[in-house]
Design an enzyme around this catalytic site. Sequence first.
Site, PDB file in Angstrom:
ATOM      1  N   LEU A   1      76.475 -24.062  24.924  1.00 33.91           N
ATOM      2  CA  LEU A   1      76.939 -24.328  23.338  1.00 33.91           C
ATOM      3  C   LEU A   1      74.688 -24.166  22.829  1.00 33.91           C
ATOM      4  CD1 LEU A   1      78.021 -23.790  21.414  1.00 33.91           C
ATOM      5  CD2 LEU A   1      78.894 -26.165  21.470  1.00 33.91           C
TER       6      LEU A   1
ATOM      7  N   TYR B   1      87.251 -36.897  33.185  1.00 35.77           N
ATOM      8  CA  TYR B   1      85.856 -35.833  32.425  1.00 35.77           C
ATOM      9  C   TYR B   1      86.703 -35.811  30.766  1.00 35.77           C
ATOM     10  CZ  TYR B   1      84.469 -31.844  29.231  1.00 35.77           C
ATOM     11  OH  TYR B   1      83.958 -30.720  28.744  1.00 35.77           O
TER      12      TYR B   1
HETATM   13  N1  LIG Z   1      82.210 -26.056  29.905  1.00 30.97           N
HETATM   14  C1  LIG Z   1      83.815 -25.496  28.979  1.00 30.97           C
HETATM   15  O1  LIG Z   1      84.297 -24.991  29.503  1.00 30.97           O
HETATM   16  C2  LIG Z   1      83.800 -26.711  27.892  1.00 30.97           C
HETATM   17  C3  LIG Z   1      85.013 -27.048  27.901  1.00 30.97           C
HETATM   18  C4  LIG Z   1      86.222 -27.386  26.642  1.00 30.97           C
HETATM   19  C5  LIG Z   1      84.649 -28.290  25.645  1.00 30.97           C
HETATM   20  N2  LIG Z   1      83.150 -28.402  26.652  1.00 30.97           N
HETATM   21  C6  LIG Z   1      82.485 -29.038  25.931  1.00 30.97           C
HETATM   22  O2  LIG Z   1      81.312 -28.277  24.815  1.00 30.97           O
HETATM   23  C7  LIG Z   1      79.769 -28.931  24.951  1.00 30.97           C
HETATM   24  C8  LIG Z   1      79.094 -27.820  25.371  1.00 30.97           C
HETATM   25  O3  LIG Z   1      79.521 -27.249  26.662  1.00 30.97           O
HETATM   26  P1  LIG Z   1      78.758 -26.213  27.580  1.00 30.97           P
HETATM   27  O4  LIG Z   1      79.012 -25.447  28.413  1.00 30.97           O
HETATM   28  O5  LIG Z   1      77.706 -26.135  26.843  1.00 30.97           O
HETATM   29  O6  LIG Z   1      77.499 -27.631  28.889  1.00 30.97           O
HETATM   30  P2  LIG Z   1      76.969 -27.573  29.753  1.00 30.97           P
HETATM   31  O7  LIG Z   1      75.938 -26.047  29.871  1.00 30.97           O
HETATM   32  O8  LIG Z   1      76.796 -27.816  30.774  1.00 30.97           O
HETATM   33  O9  LIG Z   1      75.016 -28.100  28.303  1.00 30.97           O
HETATM   34  C9  LIG Z   1      75.617 -29.557  28.553  1.00 30.97           C
HETATM   35  C10 LIG Z   1      74.057 -29.969  27.711  1.00 30.97           C
HETATM   36  O10 LIG Z   1      73.888 -31.559  28.411  1.00 30.97           O
HETATM   37  C11 LIG Z   1      73.026 -31.634  29.272  1.00 30.97           C
HETATM   38  N3  LIG Z   1      73.306 -33.214  29.605  1.00 30.97           N
HETATM   39  C12 LIG Z   1      73.942 -33.973  30.698  1.00 30.97           C
HETATM   40  N4  LIG Z   1      73.231 -35.257  30.091  1.00 30.97           N
HETATM   41  C13 LIG Z   1      71.957 -35.176  29.506  1.00 30.97           C
HETATM   42  C14 LIG Z   1      72.030 -36.696  29.141  1.00 30.97           C
HETATM   43  N5  LIG Z   1      71.502 -36.897  29.575  1.00 30.97           N
HETATM   44  N6  LIG Z   1      70.843 -36.529  28.114  1.00 30.97           N
HETATM   45  C15 LIG Z   1      70.417 -35.206  27.595  1.00 30.97           C
HETATM   46  N7  LIG Z   1      71.827 -34.006  27.447  1.00 30.97           N
HETATM   47  C16 LIG Z   1      72.276 -34.259  28.447  1.00 30.97           C
HETATM   48  C17 LIG Z   1      72.006 -30.488  29.942  1.00 30.97           C
HETATM   49  O11 LIG Z   1      71.338 -30.973  30.346  1.00 30.97           O
HETATM   50  P3  LIG Z   1      70.663 -30.996  31.782  1.00 30.97           P
HETATM   51  O12 LIG Z   1      71.611 -29.652  32.113  1.00 30.97           O
HETATM   52  O13 LIG Z   1      68.407 -30.333  31.633  1.00 30.97           O
HETATM   53  O14 LIG Z   1      71.043 -31.914  32.293  1.00 30.97           O
HETATM   54  C18 LIG Z   1      73.207 -29.567  28.910  1.00 30.97           C
HETATM   55  O15 LIG Z   1      72.396 -28.514  29.209  1.00 30.97           O
HETATM   56  C19 LIG Z   1      79.883 -30.339  25.982  1.00 30.97           C
HETATM   57  O16 LIG Z   1      80.576 -31.079  25.091  1.00 30.97           O
HETATM   58  C20 LIG Z   1      81.514 -30.180  26.596  1.00 30.97           C
HETATM   59  O17 LIG Z   1      82.159 -31.315  26.848  1.00 30.97           O
HETATM   60  C21 LIG Z   1      82.752 -27.860  27.469  1.00 30.97           C
END
Ligand SMILES: NC(=O)c1ccc[n+]([C@@H]2O[C@H](COP(=O)([O-])OP(=O)(O)OC[C@H]3O[C@@H](n4cnc5c(N)ncnc54)[C@H](OP(=O)(O)O)[C@@H]3O)[C@@H](O)[C@H]2O)c1
Length: 280
Positions: free
Chosen positions: A13, A127
């Site tokens: 995202l 989660y």
């Molecule tokens: N993916 C889904 O299907 C889904 C569904 C419902 C809700 N969401 C929500 O949507 C949002 C975006 O999700 P996404 O799909 O973009 O997830 P993502 O691709 O896993 O990205 C999450 C990012 O958070 C970073 N992160 C993890 N630990 C961290 C820390 N300690 N400090 C700073 N950054 C950190 C990671 O960086 P590193 O890789 O460098 O660790 C990663 O780039 C999240 O809030 C998630 O809970 C996602």
Amino acid sequence: MADILITGANGQLGTELRHLLDEKGIAYDAFDSKGMDITDAQAVADRFAEVQPKIVFHCAAFTAVDAAEDEQKDLNWTVNEDGTKNVAEAAKKAGATLVYISTDYVFDGTNEGEYAVDAATNPKNEYGKAKLAGEKLVSSIMDKYYIIRTSWVFGQYGKNFVYTMLRLAKSHDKLTVVADQVGRPTWTRTLAEFMLYAVQNKVPYGYYQLSNDGHCSWYEFASEILKDQPVDVQPVTSEQYPQKAYRPRHSIMSLDKVKGTGFNVITWQEALQNFLNEVN
Ligand SMILES: NC(=O)c1ccc[n+]([C@@H]2O[C@H](COP(=O)([O-])OP(=O)(O)OC[C@H]3O[C@@H](n4cnc5c(N)ncnc54)[C@H](OP(=O)(O)O)[C@@H]3O)[C@@H](O)[C@H]2O)c1
């Protein structure tokens, strides 16, 4: 626009949001986990003191749902609860508006209809519990906040179900996909657009739910993704495809509140087609 800070800048995202802002010529400061580890309260306070943001798009999260059940249980809580607390406290101090992204996993998925935005939560996996804890921290610490729940996220810049299906179709004649879990896919582009729309149009603060319109099972989603591929997609039950973390069976979140803001929510089929056109 006011100064913008993005957490989790290199995630699925966060990357989409950066591209959207770039296209619109909107400046921002974006941090990945190395630039600002959200679990490090001092690092968060330091970055916020430098940027003095007025808008914070909090995209960082621990998202490995199955690992959150055991081997990375602590990390799930440290990032999604403690990290979010650090971000919310720093945002509050800066006088910023905070946009926090949450999940349909705050619900148990046992209902028949749609989850209203104020429906009772009941997360069943670690989660979902940690993301709900993040919601509660944001709503208690902040006055100016948007909590946007989303589900089944796919986009150009990360690992997701659509990419997995396209990859598996290259090496398999037949794929089996769970047909008894129903939800709403969400294209990162639609979500990023709503995040920006909310702050630009100053829609009322509070809770929102944003996915693409319509709903489907994972099997139906896979069938649509692979409709032009020479692969046989067959339905299976959740019992035939056991996963470590509990998955909601019926997690369709109402889009009424988002639609009430005037934001145009496209269907998941249209979003998927746009995504496929982009990556092909
Ligand atoms: N993916 C889904 O299907 C889904 C569904 C419902 C809700 N969401 C929500 O949507 C949002 C975006 O999700 P996404 O799909 O973009 O997830 P993502 O691709 O896993 O990205 C999450 C990012 O958070 C970073 N992160 C993890 N630990 C961290 C820390 N300690 N400090 C700073 N950054 C950190 C990671 O960086 P590193 O890789 O460098 O660790 C990663 O780039 C999240 O809030 C998630 O809970 C996602």
